[in-house]
Enzyme design. Structure first.
Site, mmCIF file in Angstrom:
data_model
loop_
_atom_site.group_PDB
_atom_site.id
_atom_site.type_symbol
_atom_site.label_atom_id
_atom_site.label_comp_id
_atom_site.label_asym_id
_atom_site.label_seq_id
_atom_site.Cartn_x
_atom_site.Cartn_y
_atom_site.Cartn_z
ATOM 1 N N CYS A 41 -49.008 35.989 29.748
ATOM 2 C CA CYS A 41 -50.445 36.243 29.256
ATOM 3 C C CYS A 41 -50.342 36.131 27.575
ATOM 4 O O CYS A 41 -50.467 37.161 26.966
ATOM 5 C CB CYS A 41 -51.165 37.448 29.855
ATOM 6 S SG CYS A 41 -52.717 37.845 29.226
ATOM 7 N N GLU A 62 -49.654 35.209 39.295
ATOM 8 C CA GLU A 62 -49.515 36.924 39.196
ATOM 9 C C GLU A 62 -49.497 37.352 37.619
ATOM 10 O O GLU A 62 -49.069 36.477 36.758
ATOM 11 C CB GLU A 62 -48.349 37.390 39.760
ATOM 12 C CG GLU A 62 -48.170 38.863 39.571
ATOM 13 C CD GLU A 62 -47.145 39.142 38.445
ATOM 14 O OE1 GLU A 62 -46.907 40.608 38.129
ATOM 15 O OE2 GLU A 62 -46.728 38.195 37.505
ATOM 16 N N ARG A 106 -47.309 50.335 40.292
ATOM 17 C CA ARG A 106 -47.320 49.019 39.364
ATOM 18 C C ARG A 106 -48.629 48.381 40.043
ATOM 19 O O ARG A 106 -48.557 47.745 41.134
ATOM 20 C CB ARG A 106 -46.109 48.329 39.740
ATOM 21 C CG ARG A 106 -46.006 46.982 38.994
ATOM 22 C CD ARG A 106 -44.726 46.197 39.296
ATOM 23 N NE ARG A 106 -44.414 45.305 38.394
ATOM 24 C CZ ARG A 106 -43.709 45.322 37.290
ATOM 25 N NH1 ARG A 106 -43.206 46.390 36.936
ATOM 26 N NH2 ARG A 106 -43.496 44.113 36.582
ATOM 27 N N ARG A 110 -50.946 44.938 39.382
ATOM 28 C CA ARG A 110 -50.917 43.829 38.876
ATOM 29 C C ARG A 110 -51.905 42.878 39.667
ATOM 30 O O ARG A 110 -52.678 43.122 40.703
ATOM 31 C CB ARG A 110 -49.770 42.861 39.474
ATOM 32 C CG ARG A 110 -48.129 43.567 38.825
ATOM 33 C CD ARG A 110 -48.517 43.068 37.349
ATOM 34 N NE ARG A 110 -47.552 43.272 36.232
ATOM 35 C CZ ARG A 110 -47.212 44.446 35.642
ATOM 36 N NH1 ARG A 110 -48.151 45.291 35.888
ATOM 37 N NH2 ARG A 110 -46.120 44.534 34.842
#
Length: 323
Positions: free
Chosen positions: A80, A119, A164, A166
């Site tokens: 990203c 992802e 976590r 995502r």
């Protein structure tokens, strides 16, 4: 094993997508530029690539996309990269020229896979007030794909004791497959941190014993419960009240701001790299090459939570099988 489905693995890291899909589909192309991650990928998936006559590219920007084999599923844990969307709105190429996500779009345009499986960090949705995410979705839609997206947590959807979250993006070029797909439901968390920890025999290197360090003094003052997860947050230490692993990060091996810590029977220590891979759901037979611990931590922190990815992949395959 698999019904002739093929996938490619872009920005592949150590091969988390490959682990999750290898019993469902055949990898016919992979790409990863980090030389240390490539070592780990090849140690674990080199035989698969060789058996499938698959190319393992180092720089995706230098690949002739027309030469990438045809495939059903394009997988990518894409970087990203921050990019500004201010100014003129002249379509996706103008907004993101030079970013690595644009290379994914070029490959999609060249190869037209049936499904796309991406992802990224949860904050992709909020980057630049949501404009970045809008451009990502728009780019896929402009290629004729219908897009699902959802934020899933390894705690709730992978039975992994790691917090976590995502974002997962799944897109299809078939309306029928799109309508058949759904993200997996939440499942109970039955695993505990001890299932991921090495309970004895941890090397002295990982223990925090330098009492001349103010941060280590703080750890010894604040970490009081054995076999309980704590996290070091630059200037303070806090207990994880759910007693799960905080989100693993790429820089946790170099003094990052969210370093998991615990007290075992021997003392206060960091997680080992192998334990970090355990918290990501990697198999026991994972091969970790003889590379510096910092690279191993980076690879674990950059990877995907395998059980979550595997469950999503199952549903992608189900949606495609009925085509």
């Amino acid at each position: 094993m698999f019904d002739s489905f093929k996938f490619i693995d872009l920005f592949a890291g150590v091969g988390g997508f490959h682990f999750a899909l290898k019993d469902k589909a055949k990898c016919v192309f992979a790409a990863e530029w980090d030389s240390k991650a490539r070592q780990t990928y090849l140690a674990n998936h080199g035989k698969d690539l060789e058996a499938n006559n698959a190319t393992f590219a180092s720089d995706i920007t230098e690949v002739d996309y027309a030469t990438i084999p045809d495939h059903d599923i394009l997988c990518a844990g894409f970087p990203c990269q921050p990019f500004s969307l201010a100014g003129k709105r002249e379509g996706f190429k103008h907004d993101t020229q030079g970013t690595l996500f644009f290379n994914i779009i070029e490959i999609i345009e060249a190869k037209r896979p049936s499904a796309i499986f991406l992802e990224n960090v949860k904050n992709l949705r909020s980057h630049d007030k949501g404009n970045t995410f809008k451009v990502v979705i728009k780019a896929l839609e402009e290629q004729g794909y219908l897009v699902h997206h959802n934020v899933l947590n390894a705690l709730t959807h992978g039975n992994l004791p790691q917090n976590r979250e995502r974002i997962f993006i799944v897109a299809f070029n078939s309306e029928a497959a799109f309508s058949r797909f759904q993200f997996p439901d939440a499942i109970p968390l039955t695993s505990t941190i001890k299932d991921c920890l090495q309970l004895e025999g941890v090397d002295d290197y990982f223990y925090q014993t330098n009492m001349d360090s103010e941060s280590v003094k703080r750890m010894h003052r604040d970490i009081v419960k054995p076999w309980t997860m704590y996290q070091y947050r630059r200037h303070y230490v806090r207990e994880n009240m759910k007693n799960v692993c905080p989100t693993l990060t790429a820089n946790m091996g170099t003094g990052g701001h969210n370093v998991p810590l615990l007290m075992d029977d021997k003392g206060i220590r960091k997680l080992t790299p192998r334990e970090c891979f355990n918290f990501q759901g990697f198999p026991e037979d994972l091969i970790i090459p003889d590379i510096a611990n910092g690279h191993q931590y980076k690879q674990a922190g950059n990877s995907v939570p395998l059980p979550v990815v595997s469950r999503i992949a199952d549903n992608i395959i189900k949606a495609l099988k009925q085509e």
